[in-house]
Design an enzyme around this catalytic site. Structure first.
Site, mmCIF file in Angstrom:
data_model
loop_
_atom_site.group_PDB
_atom_site.id
_atom_site.type_symbol
_atom_site.label_atom_id
_atom_site.label_comp_id
_atom_site.label_asym_id
_atom_site.label_seq_id
_atom_site.Cartn_x
_atom_site.Cartn_y
_atom_site.Cartn_z
ATOM 1 N N ASP A 50 41.466 31.785 63.587
ATOM 2 C CA ASP A 50 42.541 32.670 64.012
ATOM 3 C C ASP A 50 41.887 33.720 64.931
ATOM 4 O O ASP A 50 40.653 33.815 64.994
ATOM 5 C CB ASP A 50 43.142 33.310 62.745
ATOM 6 N N ASP A 52 43.591 37.415 66.038
ATOM 7 C CA ASP A 52 43.871 38.807 65.675
ATOM 8 C C ASP A 52 43.470 39.097 64.233
ATOM 9 O O ASP A 52 43.913 38.424 63.307
ATOM 10 C CB ASP A 52 45.375 39.107 65.833
#
Length: 289
Positions: free
Chosen positions: A38, A40
């Site tokens: 991922d 953020d």
């Protein structure tokens, strides 16, 4: 065992299992490994000096390229939907339509702003976006060992790429699945391309991109990095997976979410703003080279 795994921020439900997965991947060799992460609050910091760091969407929300009225509306959406996203009392099924609603409304507001493509780099440069400490080593090590890194993000691909480009780590082994902006011939934002990727539909995103995983079918071992329970499905497109080691960053609402994270991730990092543990794991998986 990797010394960094005894660091106080590290929690594991089953250290023995972690050891077994690591041994299996080491035995198979680093040419069988791919990394899926991922972006953020996983590759970027959650906070710095007590202040929240911006996500890809926040970089735009806080920039000069959108109006104050739009900022207020986006902030109102954040205050409405973020508590729902991290609410451990609600099921994913319950959250799903609400997350779609949030992302759709936010993207609609951004499109109304007719954001200019040539201003994105400045917005990133002027933002307080920060990759986690140790990012240089993380990206460079993967590149040196020719290990593919797939960054899978519900953020905005154009902004994400700009962050890693400005940090000097957008190497050729990096692929990004995200929400990309579509600009008209004058360079103004007119829409977002393709299917919406939000926090809880990464599985569908993975399955839509079968071509990517098809190319990597000689790499059935996965190191997965995430910060939400929705990130656990990012590897669902991997073909004939053999071993997967899941590292989860637990950044917020620690006490109420800790057990769920321990049940879902092999290694849980609590309020750790660095990539020290993933780097140590990668170092180990590449034969300490």
């Amino acid at each position: 065992m990797i010394p960094e795994l005894s660091n106080p921020a590290v929690c594991m439900k089953d250290p023995q299992r972690v050891q077994e997965i690591l041994q299996a991947i080491v035995k198979a060799g680093s040419n069988t490994l791919q990394v899926i992460s991922d972006f953020d609050m996983t590759l970027t910091r959650f906070s710095y000096n007590g202040k929240r760091c911006p996500t890809c969407h926040n970089i735009l929300d806080n920039s000069k390229i959108i109006s104050d009225d739009c900022k207020q509306k986006l902030d109102h959406l954040l205050k409405t939907y973020y508590p729902i996203e991290i609410d451990s009392a609600r099921s994913v099924e319950e959250k799903l339509p609400l997350m779609v609603e949030w992302w759709t409304k936010a993207h609609k507001l951004l499109v109304e702003q007719k954001i200019r493509k040539d201003l994105l780099a400045t917005a990133v440069r002027e933002s307080e976006a920060m990759l986690r400490d140790g990012y240089q080593l993380f990206f460079d090590h993967l590149h040196e060992h020719s290990i593919p890194l797939l960054i899978f993000s519900a953020g905005i691909g154009d902004i994400l790429e700009e962050v890693i480009r400005q940090a000097g780590v957008f190497h050729p082994n990096v692929n990004v699945f995200s929400n990309y902006m579509d600009f008209d011939e004058s360079g103004a934002l007119k829409a977002f391309k393709g299917e919406l990727i939000h926090i809880y539909n990464k599985r569908e995103g993975a399955l839509l991109n079968t071509g990517h995983f098809q190319e990597l079918r000689t790499r059935p071992n996965v190191l997965l990095l995430g910060d939400s329970l929705g990130d656990l499905t990012m590897a669902d497109g991997v073909q004939d997976m053999e071993n997967i080691l899941k590292i989860g960053f637990l950044n917020d609402k620690v006490e109420e979410r800790k057990q769920m994270y321990l049940d879902s991730y092999d290694i849980v990092l609590i309020k750790d703003e660095t990539l020290e543990v993933p780097n140590a794991v990668l170092h180990h998986l590449t034969g300490n080279k």
